[in-house]
Design a protein around this motif. Structure first.
Motif, PDB file in Angstrom:
ATOM      1  N   HIS A 131      13.400  15.790 -11.795  1.00 25.19           N
ATOM      2  CA  HIS A 131      13.540  14.350 -12.047  1.00 25.19           C
ATOM      3  C   HIS A 131      13.080  13.625 -10.788  1.00 25.19           C
ATOM      4  N   ILE A 132      11.831  13.080 -10.820  1.00 22.44           N
ATOM      5  CA  ILE A 132      11.238  12.561  -9.588  1.00 22.44           C
ATOM      6  C   ILE A 132      11.074  11.048  -9.565  1.00 22.44           C
ATOM      7  N   GLN A 133      11.471  10.344 -10.615  1.00 20.60           N
ATOM      8  CA  GLN A 133      11.186   8.909 -10.605  1.00 20.60           C
ATOM      9  C   GLN A 133      11.929   8.175  -9.493  1.00 20.60           C
ATOM     10  N   GLU A 134      13.110   8.666  -9.096  1.00 19.29           N
ATOM     11  CA  GLU A 134      13.838   8.000  -8.014  1.00 19.29           C
ATOM     12  C   GLU A 134      13.089   8.083  -6.688  1.00 19.29           C
ATOM     13  N   ILE A 135      12.531   9.252  -6.391  1.00 20.45           N
ATOM     14  CA  ILE A 135      11.794   9.370  -5.130  1.00 20.45           C
ATOM     15  C   ILE A 135      10.487   8.583  -5.190  1.00 20.45           C
ATOM     16  N   LEU A 136       9.853   8.550  -6.354  1.00 19.60           N
ATOM     17  CA  LEU A 136       8.649   7.735  -6.500  1.00 19.60           C
ATOM     18  C   LEU A 136       8.972   6.258  -6.332  1.00 19.60           C
ATOM     19  N   TRP A 137      10.104   5.831  -6.891  1.00 23.95           N
ATOM     20  CA  TRP A 137      10.518   4.440  -6.720  1.00 23.95           C
ATOM     21  C   TRP A 137      10.755   4.130  -5.241  1.00 23.95           C
ATOM     22  N   ALA A 138      11.378   5.071  -4.527  1.00 28.65           N
ATOM     23  CA  ALA A 138      11.639   4.864  -3.103  1.00 28.65           C
ATOM     24  C   ALA A 138      10.343   4.699  -2.325  1.00 28.65           C
ATOM     25  N   LEU A 139       9.341   5.514  -2.639  1.00 29.33           N
ATOM     26  CA  LEU A 139       8.058   5.417  -1.947  1.00 29.33           C
ATOM     27  C   LEU A 139       7.327   4.128  -2.307  1.00 29.33           C
ATOM     28  N   ASP A 140       7.483   3.679  -3.543  1.00 31.67           N
ATOM     29  CA  ASP A 140       6.877   2.419  -3.972  1.00 31.67           C
ATOM     30  C   ASP A 140       7.624   1.229  -3.386  1.00 31.67           C
ATOM     31  N   GLU A 141       8.941   1.376  -3.250  1.00 34.85           N
ATOM     32  CA  GLU A 141       9.782   0.292  -2.756  1.00 34.85           C
ATOM     33  C   GLU A 141       9.573   0.021  -1.272  1.00 34.85           C
ATOM     34  N   TYR A 142       9.351   1.081  -0.504  1.00 34.68           N
ATOM     35  CA  TYR A 142       9.324   0.967   0.959  1.00 34.68           C
ATOM     36  C   TYR A 142       7.916   0.622   1.437  1.00 34.68           C
ATOM     37  N   GLN A 143       7.502  -0.594   1.160  1.00 31.93           N
ATOM     38  CA  GLN A 143       6.138  -0.999   1.470  1.00 31.93           C
ATOM     39  C   GLN A 143       6.036  -1.553   2.889  1.00 31.93           C
ATOM     40  N   GLN A 144       5.028  -1.064   3.613  1.00 33.95           N
ATOM     41  CA  GLN A 144       4.835  -1.479   4.999  1.00 33.95           C
ATOM     42  C   GLN A 144       4.010  -2.764   5.073  1.00 33.95           C
ATOM     43  N   HIS A 145       4.555  -3.752   5.765  1.00 37.37           N
ATOM     44  CA  HIS A 145       3.862  -5.012   6.012  1.00 37.37           C
ATOM     45  C   HIS A 145       3.581  -5.134   7.502  1.00 37.37           C
ATOM     46  N   LEU A 146       2.342  -5.367   7.851  1.00 37.22           N
ATOM     47  CA  LEU A 146       1.970  -5.605   9.238  1.00 37.22           C
ATOM     48  C   LEU A 146       2.018  -7.105   9.484  1.00 37.22           C
ATOM     49  N   VAL A 147       2.894  -7.528  10.388  1.00 38.64           N
ATOM     50  CA  VAL A 147       3.027  -8.949  10.732  1.00 38.64           C
ATOM     51  C   VAL A 147       2.451  -9.149  12.126  1.00 38.64           C
ATOM     52  N   LEU A 148       1.461 -10.021  12.236  1.00 36.40           N
ATOM     53  CA  LEU A 148       0.793 -10.289  13.510  1.00 36.40           C
ATOM     54  C   LEU A 148       1.044 -11.736  13.911  1.00 36.40           C
ATOM     55  N   LEU A 149       1.675 -11.917  15.060  1.00 34.93           N
ATOM     56  CA  LEU A 149       1.996 -13.249  15.561  1.00 34.93           C
ATOM     57  C   LEU A 149       1.189 -13.497  16.837  1.00 34.93           C
ATOM     58  N   PHE A 150       0.519 -14.642  16.892  1.00 39.30           N
ATOM     59  CA  PHE A 150      -0.419 -14.901  17.976  1.00 39.30           C
ATOM     60  C   PHE A 150       0.047 -16.032  18.889  1.00 39.30           C
ATOM     61  N   ALA A 151      -0.236 -15.871  20.174  1.00 41.14           N
ATOM     62  CA  ALA A 151      -0.109 -16.931  21.176  1.00 41.14           C
ATOM     63  C   ALA A 151      -1.359 -16.847  22.046  1.00 41.14           C
ATOM     64  N   GLU A 152      -1.499 -17.780  22.973  1.00 35.30           N
ATOM     65  CA  GLU A 152      -2.735 -17.847  23.746  1.00 35.30           C
ATOM     66  C   GLU A 152      -3.013 -16.555  24.501  1.00 35.30           C
ATOM     67  N   ASP A 153      -1.993 -15.966  25.101  1.00 36.77           N
ATOM     68  CA  ASP A 153      -2.204 -14.780  25.929  1.00 36.77           C
ATOM     69  C   ASP A 153      -1.482 -13.542  25.411  1.00 36.77           C
ATOM     70  N   GLN A 154      -1.038 -13.578  24.163  1.00 38.98           N
ATOM     71  CA  GLN A 154      -0.262 -12.448  23.654  1.00 38.98           C
ATOM     72  C   GLN A 154      -0.390 -12.342  22.140  1.00 38.98           C
ATOM     73  N   THR A 155      -0.397 -11.119  21.661  1.00 33.92           N
ATOM     74  CA  THR A 155      -0.317 -10.845  20.222  1.00 33.92           C
ATOM     75  C   THR A 155       0.856  -9.909  19.996  1.00 33.92           C
ATOM     76  N   ARG A 156       1.691 -10.243  19.033  1.00 37.04           N
ATOM     77  CA  ARG A 156       2.852  -9.413  18.712  1.00 37.04           C
ATOM     78  C   ARG A 156       2.633  -8.784  17.345  1.00 37.04           C
ATOM     79  N   ALA A 157       2.770  -7.470  17.266  1.00 38.81           N
ATOM     80  CA  ALA A 157       2.556  -6.736  16.021  1.00 38.81           C
ATOM     81  C   ALA A 157       3.855  -6.068  15.602  1.00 38.81           C
ATOM     82  N   LEU A 158       4.312  -6.398  14.386  1.00 31.73           N
ATOM     83  CA  LEU A 158       5.512  -5.794  13.842  1.00 31.73           C
ATOM     84  C   LEU A 158       5.175  -5.084  12.541  1.00 31.73           C
ATOM     85  N   LEU A 159       5.725  -3.899  12.360  1.00 31.29           N
ATOM     86  CA  LEU A 159       5.656  -3.211  11.087  1.00 31.29           C
ATOM     87  C   LEU A 159       6.997  -3.401  10.398  1.00 31.29           C
ATOM     88  N   VAL A 160       6.965  -4.085   9.273  1.00 26.18           N
ATOM     89  CA  VAL A 160       8.196  -4.386   8.538  1.00 26.18           C
ATOM     90  C   VAL A 160       8.164  -3.645   7.212  1.00 26.18           C
TER      91      VAL A 160
END
Length: 363
Positions: A131-160
């Motif tokens: 019975h694998i649908q729960e693990i497939l749901w977990a892999l589908d649910e846990y989506q990685q978002h790359l958030v990039l925040l910019f300033a003049e002399d700095q870039t901040r990268a977060l993986l959410v």
């Protein structure tokens, strides 16, 4: 990490295809030590596991349930299959130490496959077919978002890591990239020099983002923020593959706490997920009706699976148990599985409960 887990699951799917006659104990346990119910001397998942085993053994021959302490794992007597499963479970749990939020464990008489998952799942168990649908749901649910925040002399990268339901969010990485070239003091008032340095910095930042994106195969979407003017300038310099993943430019201050960043992107991310699901269902249904690269319903999808023609499966969660063999075949063949929510899930149910995007049309 998600891709690695999916490849490991594919290995299990291959194994189970070669041992289709075996029965499997499928376990999903919320093992997160920080969860309130696991704070007592005996964690809640230990209690659940004990009760789950009792429930299964109540339906089995008592002779089989008493054999596990003395059985040899190499014993191939079919009457001792449960004893071998039980012994494998006991050996594994005795030395087990949680590493993620949940544990997915599949045990057959001949082996066990385990997965540490970054998503909190409800304790549940099954005995019979995998019975694998729960693990497939977990892999589908846990989506990685790359958030990039910019300033003049700095870039901040977060993986959410943000669940598509918005119920769970975890910041898995938070790092800063400093500007390599700074404006010299004697040239601060020379506009052309300032503009050239800024353009050079924008290109350098876009290059860093492209490299970061290409190295992180789990990234589903990208969100830009911080200095909006700079964010839009970087967007224009990104490689097409990365630019297509950008879903929004948001006014998120670069110094925002990580948990606040996760909250700020939640609504945008969920909206993008729902739009994607709606477009996916519309595409597959239209294609299936036109006898193109789409299939609707268990029979049509099953036929496509037999021809290794399925590129993607889409279905509501939780799915019907009858679809478990199709899910297992989809993973074994390398097809992607997408779970649907809200209106797209309802439309999928009306179209037979399961949809498939195909590599080629099947008459």
């Amino acid at each position: 990490m998600i891709q690695d887990l999916y490849e490991d699951l594919r290995e299990f799917a291959e194994y189970s295809a070669g041992h289709a006659a075996d029965k499997y104990l499928s376990l999903y346990l919320l093992t997160d030590p920080s969860h309130p119910e696991n704070q007592s001397q005996t964690p809640a998942w230990h209690i659940y596991l004990k009760n789950a085993i009792s429930d299964i053994e109540n339906s089995l021959d008592p002779v089989q349930t008493k054999q596990w302490k003395n059985v040899r794992l190499s014993d191939e007597d079919p009457n001792k299959d449960w004893a071998r499963i039980r012994k494998r479970l006991d050996k594994y749990i005795t030395s087990y130490r949680p590493e993620g939020k949940s544990l997915a464990l599949f045990i057959s008489p001949g082996g066990e496959h385990r997965f540490e998952l970054p998503v909190a799942l409800t304790n549940t168990h099954y005995f019979g077919q995998p019975h694998i649908q729960e693990i497939l749901w977990a892999l589908d649910e846990y989506q990685q978002h790359l958030v990039l925040l910019f300033a003049e002399d700095q870039t901040r990268a977060l993986l959410v890591a943000l669940g598509c339901t918005g119920a769970d969010a975890t910041v898995t990485s938070d790092q800063a990239w400093l500007r390599r070239e700074r404006k010299a003091a004697h040239s601060q008032n020379i506009q052309w020099r300032q503009d050239e340095l800024t353009r050079r910095n924008i290109r350098a930042v876009a290059g860093e983002v492209d490299k970061f994106f290409l190295k992180s195969s789990d990234i589903e979407r990208i969100i830009l923020g911080g200095n909006i003017e700079m964010a839009n300038a970087v967007l224009g310099e990104l490689h097409e593959a990365a630019r297509e993943k950008v879903i929004a430019v948001l006014p998120i201050p670069i110094g925002s706490p990580a948990h606040e960043v996760a909250q700020r992107i939640s609504e945008t991310a969920i909206h993008a997920e729902r739009e994607y699901e709606t477009a996916l269902v519309n595409e597959i249904v239209s294609s299936a009706k036109a006898r193109g690269r789409g299939a609707m319903g268990g029979v049509a999808v099953g036929r496509a699976m037999e021809r290794s023609a399925v590129r993607l499966l889409a279905l509501p969660y939780p799915a019907e148990d009858d679809f478990e063999p199709l899910l297992l075949d989809a993973v074994r063949q390398g097809a992607r599985v997408e779970f649907l929510h809200d209106e797209s899930a309802e439309r999928a149910r009306e179209a037979g409960g399961i949809l498939a995007r195909l590599y080629y049309a099947i008459n």
